[in-house]
Design an enzyme around this catalytic site. Structure first.
Site, mmCIF file in Angstrom:
data_model
loop_
_atom_site.group_PDB
_atom_site.id
_atom_site.type_symbol
_atom_site.label_atom_id
_atom_site.label_comp_id
_atom_site.label_asym_id
_atom_site.label_seq_id
_atom_site.Cartn_x
_atom_site.Cartn_y
_atom_site.Cartn_z
ATOM 1 N N HIS A 106 -6.087 2.687 -3.660
ATOM 2 C CA HIS A 106 -5.889 2.932 -2.222
ATOM 3 C C HIS A 106 -6.360 4.349 -1.865
ATOM 4 O O HIS A 106 -5.808 4.968 -0.969
ATOM 5 C CB HIS A 106 -4.411 2.707 -1.874
ATOM 6 C CG HIS A 106 -4.127 2.574 -0.400
ATOM 7 N ND1 HIS A 106 -4.829 1.731 0.428
ATOM 8 C CD2 HIS A 106 -3.203 3.177 0.401
ATOM 9 C CE1 HIS A 106 -4.344 1.815 1.662
ATOM 10 N NE2 HIS A 106 -3.369 2.706 1.680
ATOM 11 N N HIS B 129 -5.904 9.263 0.923
ATOM 12 C CA HIS B 129 -5.610 8.446 2.102
ATOM 13 C C HIS B 129 -6.355 8.852 3.377
ATOM 14 O O HIS B 129 -5.786 8.848 4.473
ATOM 15 C CB HIS B 129 -4.089 8.431 2.350
ATOM 16 C CG HIS B 129 -3.615 7.163 3.012
ATOM 17 N ND1 HIS B 129 -3.442 7.043 4.377
ATOM 18 C CD2 HIS B 129 -3.290 5.955 2.496
ATOM 19 C CE1 HIS B 129 -3.026 5.821 4.666
ATOM 20 N NE2 HIS B 129 -2.927 5.140 3.548
ATOM 21 N N HIS C 126 3.874 -2.079 3.045
ATOM 22 C CA HIS C 126 3.818 -0.692 2.552
ATOM 23 C C HIS C 126 5.102 -0.335 1.797
ATOM 24 O O HIS C 126 6.186 -0.422 2.361
ATOM 25 C CB HIS C 126 3.626 0.265 3.724
ATOM 26 C CG HIS C 126 2.342 0.046 4.468
ATOM 27 N ND1 HIS C 126 2.206 -0.955 5.407
ATOM 28 C CD2 HIS C 126 1.142 0.656 4.372
ATOM 29 C CE1 HIS C 126 0.962 -0.934 5.866
ATOM 30 N NE2 HIS C 126 0.295 0.029 5.254
ATOM 31 N N ASP D 212 0.839 -1.201 0.000
ATOM 32 C CA ASP D 212 0.000 0.000 0.000
ATOM 33 C C ASP D 212 0.880 1.260 0.000
ATOM 34 O O ASP D 212 2.031 1.227 0.424
ATOM 35 C CB ASP D 212 -0.863 0.058 1.267
ATOM 36 C CG ASP D 212 -1.879 -1.069 1.366
ATOM 37 O OD1 ASP D 212 -1.960 -1.902 0.450
ATOM 38 O OD2 ASP D 212 -2.588 -1.101 2.394
HETATM 39 ZN ZN LIG Z 1 -2.248 3.264 3.287
#
Ligand SMILES: [Zn+2]
Length: 204
Positions: free
Chosen positions: A62, A66, A158, A12
């Site tokens: 995503h 955010h 991530h 992500d």
């Molecule tokens: Zn994230």
């Protein structure tokens, strides 16, 4: 059940500079993964987005900026966050993604229903090491993943840092280093590293 033992690695918060070494590791081992991109960042780096897809990885949504979708966003904002990102990814790749992952995994039935109207299904993470935390070392990430992981699991990591939370010392190098040790070990154990959609389609 599929004949092979499958694991889906997911990343992500990219695309980012740490995406590159992760792509190199995956390529070296014939592994595939899923990258959930932040739309506002992807828009700035279309070449890198194309390179991820060109290596055979899955691209997911995503959100645009955010936020915590379930906690912070009304229906209209959820739709906007996901739609803008779909549009940018479609303009770069020729087609929109079919999967999303909510920032902070902050998802509920309402968010999933809005996402479904955009053709997006949420993607769980079964193992989620705190690699987003600055103090987390590569060895710790590997130690959290390798003993726990079983066929059918999705690992959530991530490769980038969301805009607005970046600091001068911010890095995802630990994740890139962890992947360099995790991927060959999983391949040695006989796991096929596949995209989230491939893994989840095998479940059904
Ligand atoms: Zn994230």
């Amino acid at each position: 059940m599929p004949d092979t033992q499958q694991i889906a690695l997911t990343f992500d918060d990219g695309p980012a500079i740490w995406t590159e070494p992760i792509l190199a590791t995956l390529r070296a081992h014939g592994a595939h993964a899923t990258f959930f991109l932040i739309g506002s960042v992807a828009e700035q780096q279309p070449d890198l987005v194309r390179r991820i897809a060109g290596d055979g990885h899955e691209i997911g949504n995503h959100s645009w900026s955010h936020p915590a979708l379930a906690r912070e966003c009304d229906d209209e904002r959820v739709r906007d966050e996901l739609q803008r990102t779909n549009d940018v990814l479609a303009s770069i790749l020729g087609a929109p993604p079919t999967r999303f992952r909510a920032p902070y995994y902050n998802v509920d039935a309402r968010v999933e229903a809005v996402a479904a109207t955009l053709g997006l299904t949420h993607t769980r993470g079964d193992i989620r090491p705190p690699d987003w935390h600055l103090g987390t070392k590569a060895a710790m990430i590997a130690a959290l993943v390798l003993p726990q992981v079983e066929s059918g699991m999705i690992v959530g990591l991530h490769d980038g840092i969301p805009p607005g939370t970046r600091t001068p010392s911010g890095t995802r190098q630990a994740t890139a280093d962890a992947i360099a040790s995790i991927v060959p070990r999983l391949v040695d154990r006989g796991f096929a590293l596949v995209t989230a959609s491939e893994l989840l389609s095998a479940e059904n």
